[in-house]
Write a protein that holds these residues in place. Structure first.
Motif, PDB file in Angstrom:
ATOM      1  N   PHE A  45      20.917  47.777   4.246  1.00  0.00           N
ATOM      2  CA  PHE A  45      22.144  47.576   5.013  1.00  0.00           C
ATOM      3  C   PHE A  45      21.828  46.790   6.273  1.00  0.00           C
ATOM      4  CE2 PHE A  45      22.477  51.624   2.752  1.00  0.00           C
ATOM      5  CZ  PHE A  45      23.604  51.393   1.993  1.00  0.00           C
ATOM      6  N   GLY A  46      22.677  45.818   6.586  1.00  0.00           N
ATOM      7  CA  GLY A  46      22.498  45.075   7.826  1.00  0.00           C
ATOM      8  C   GLY A  46      21.565  43.887   7.688  1.00  0.00           C
ATOM      9  N   SER A  47      21.191  43.373   8.837  1.00  0.00           N
ATOM     10  CA  SER A  47      20.348  42.190   8.896  1.00  0.00           C
ATOM     11  C   SER A  47      18.902  42.524   8.560  1.00  0.00           C
ATOM     12  CB  SER A  47      20.392  41.593  10.301  1.00  0.00           C
ATOM     13  OG  SER A  47      21.703  41.236  10.645  1.00  0.00           O
ATOM     14  N   LYS A  91      11.212  50.037  12.436  1.00  0.00           N
ATOM     15  CA  LYS A  91      12.430  49.250  12.662  1.00  0.00           C
ATOM     16  C   LYS A  91      13.313  49.290  11.416  1.00  0.00           C
ATOM     17  CE  LYS A  91      14.081  45.452  15.125  1.00  0.00           C
ATOM     18  NZ  LYS A  91      14.655  45.656  16.430  1.00  0.00           N
ATOM     19  N   SER A  94      14.923  52.740  11.310  1.00  0.00           N
ATOM     20  CA  SER A  94      15.986  52.933  12.306  1.00  0.00           C
ATOM     21  C   SER A  94      17.246  52.168  11.913  1.00  0.00           C
ATOM     22  CB  SER A  94      15.523  52.513  13.695  1.00  0.00           C
ATOM     23  OG  SER A  94      15.357  51.112  13.785  1.00  0.00           O
ATOM     24  N   GLN A  95      17.094  51.021  11.261  1.00  0.00           N
ATOM     25  CA  GLN A  95      18.264  50.264  10.800  1.00  0.00           C
ATOM     26  C   GLN A  95      18.920  50.961   9.618  1.00  0.00           C
ATOM     27  OE1 GLN A  95      16.862  45.768  11.997  1.00  0.00           O
ATOM     28  NE2 GLN A  95      18.125  46.014  10.217  1.00  0.00           N
ATOM     29  N   SER A  96      18.124  51.607   8.778  1.00  0.00           N
ATOM     30  CA  SER A  96      18.664  52.309   7.612  1.00  0.00           C
ATOM     31  C   SER A  96      19.440  53.554   8.030  1.00  0.00           C
ATOM     32  CB  SER A  96      17.540  52.712   6.663  1.00  0.00           C
ATOM     33  OG  SER A  96      16.882  51.564   6.170  1.00  0.00           O
ATOM     34  N   GLY A  98      21.104  53.835  10.798  1.00  0.00           N
ATOM     35  CA  GLY A  98      22.295  53.475  11.568  1.00  0.00           C
ATOM     36  C   GLY A  98      23.416  53.189  10.680  1.00  0.00           C
TER      37      GLY A  98
END
Length: 98
Positions: A45-47, A91, A94-96, A98
């Motif tokens: 998910f995300g960049s 990193k 933490s993105q996963s 969010g």
């Protein structure tokens, strides 16, 4: 910014390649840019997490791994490669979350 030598550009690319190999050995898909010494690790998910290898002026011009958008990670040498892998994993995690 002063133009860098071919040797510095090649050194940056070699360090990115070494990091890419380390991340691949941990099971991560890694995309390495041909035009710029950076790599991207796609996330669900995300960049993607993007890591660059650049000269760091405050460290006398030494090569450092940094996250895209800033955030120095560690010197770009073999002694710190494992630290960079851990930072990238953190990193990604933490993105996963969010």
């Amino acid at each position: 910014m002063a133009t860098e030598t071919t040797e510095v550009t090649e050194a940056r690319r070699l360090r990115i390649w070494a990091l890419a190999q380390s991340l691949k050995s941990h099971g991560y898909a890694v995309e390495v840019a041909e035009s710029d010494p950076l790599l991207a690790v796609p996330v669900a998910f995300g960049s993607p997490v993007v890591v660059r290898c650049d000269r760091r002026v405050i460290c006398g011009g030494e090569l450092w791994f940094t996250f895209s958008g800033g955030g120095a990670v560690a010197p770009a040498d073999d002694a710190h490669l494992a630290d960079v892998v851990v930072a990238v994993k953190g990193k990604i995690s933490s993105q996963s979350d969010g």
